[in-house]
Design a protein around this motif. Structure first.
Motif, short mmCIF file in Angstrom:
data_model
loop_
_atom_site.label_atom_id
_atom_site.label_comp_id
_atom_site.label_asym_id
_atom_site.label_seq_id
_atom_site.Cartn_x
_atom_site.Cartn_y
_atom_site.Cartn_z
N SER A 129 0.84 -1.20 0.00
CA SER A 129 0.00 0.00 0.00
C SER A 129 0.88 1.26 0.00
N PHE A 130 2.04 1.18 0.62
CA PHE A 130 3.01 2.28 0.58
C PHE A 130 3.35 2.63 -0.86
N PHE A 131 3.62 1.62 -1.67
CA PHE A 131 3.95 1.84 -3.08
C PHE A 131 2.76 2.45 -3.83
N VAL A 132 1.59 1.89 -3.64
CA VAL A 132 0.40 2.36 -4.38
C VAL A 132 0.11 3.81 -4.05
N VAL A 133 0.11 4.17 -2.78
CA VAL A 133 -0.18 5.55 -2.38
C VAL A 133 0.85 6.51 -2.97
N HIS A 134 2.11 6.16 -2.88
CA HIS A 134 3.15 7.05 -3.38
C HIS A 134 3.22 7.06 -4.91
N ALA A 135 2.86 5.98 -5.54
CA ALA A 135 2.79 5.98 -7.01
C ALA A 135 1.67 6.89 -7.49
N VAL A 136 0.53 6.85 -6.81
CA VAL A 136 -0.58 7.76 -7.17
C VAL A 136 -0.15 9.20 -6.94
N LEU A 137 0.52 9.47 -5.85
CA LEU A 137 1.03 10.81 -5.56
C LEU A 137 1.98 11.27 -6.68
N ALA A 138 2.86 10.40 -7.12
CA ALA A 138 3.81 10.75 -8.18
C ALA A 138 3.09 11.02 -9.50
N VAL A 139 2.13 10.19 -9.85
CA VAL A 139 1.40 10.37 -11.11
C VAL A 139 0.63 11.69 -11.09
N VAL A 140 -0.05 11.97 -9.99
CA VAL A 140 -0.78 13.24 -9.89
C VAL A 140 0.18 14.42 -9.98
N SER A 141 1.32 14.31 -9.36
CA SER A 141 2.30 15.38 -9.40
C SER A 141 2.88 15.56 -10.80
N PHE A 142 3.08 14.46 -11.53
CA PHE A 142 3.51 14.56 -12.94
C PHE A 142 2.47 15.30 -13.76
N VAL A 143 1.22 14.95 -13.58
CA VAL A 143 0.14 15.58 -14.35
C VAL A 143 0.04 17.07 -14.01
N LEU A 144 0.03 17.39 -12.73
CA LEU A 144 -0.07 18.80 -12.33
C LEU A 144 1.17 19.59 -12.74
N GLY A 145 2.35 19.00 -12.59
CA GLY A 145 3.57 19.67 -13.02
C GLY A 145 3.58 19.93 -14.52
N THR A 146 3.08 18.96 -15.28
CA THR A 146 2.99 19.14 -16.73
C THR A 146 2.01 20.25 -17.08
N ALA A 147 0.85 20.24 -16.45
CA ALA A 147 -0.17 21.27 -16.72
C ALA A 147 0.36 22.66 -16.36
N ILE A 148 1.01 22.78 -15.23
CA ILE A 148 1.56 24.07 -14.81
C ILE A 148 2.67 24.50 -15.77
#
Length: 71
Positions: A36-55
């Motif tokens: 679950s540690f991996f899943v939570v942090h992988a989702v965090l990374a993906v969301v951050s990639f998307v937001l960083g790209t949009a910004i």
């Protein structure tokens, strides 16, 4: 320029984080399934990639628009 720099910085930071997450002993159960540690942090990374790209895209468009001559 700040938004563009933030987008680039976000990709650099989160790529490093994703590599470290993948290699972490806490990320995988002994049977090879993700924790679950991996899943939570992988989702965090993906969301951050998307937001960083949009910004970054917003920053790029703003920078390009500011460079165009005004008529």
């Amino acid at each position: 320029m700040f938004l563009l720099a933030f987008g680039v910085w976000s990709w650099i930071i989160w790529i490093t984080f994703a590599r470290n997450l993948w290699a972490s002993a806490n990320a995988w159960h002994p049977d090879g399934s993700p924790t679950s540690f991996f899943v939570v942090h992988a989702v965090l990374a993906v969301v951050s990639f998307v937001l960083g790209t949009a910004i970054g895209v917003i920053g790029w468009r703003g920078w390009r628009a500011s460079r165009k001559p005004r008529s």
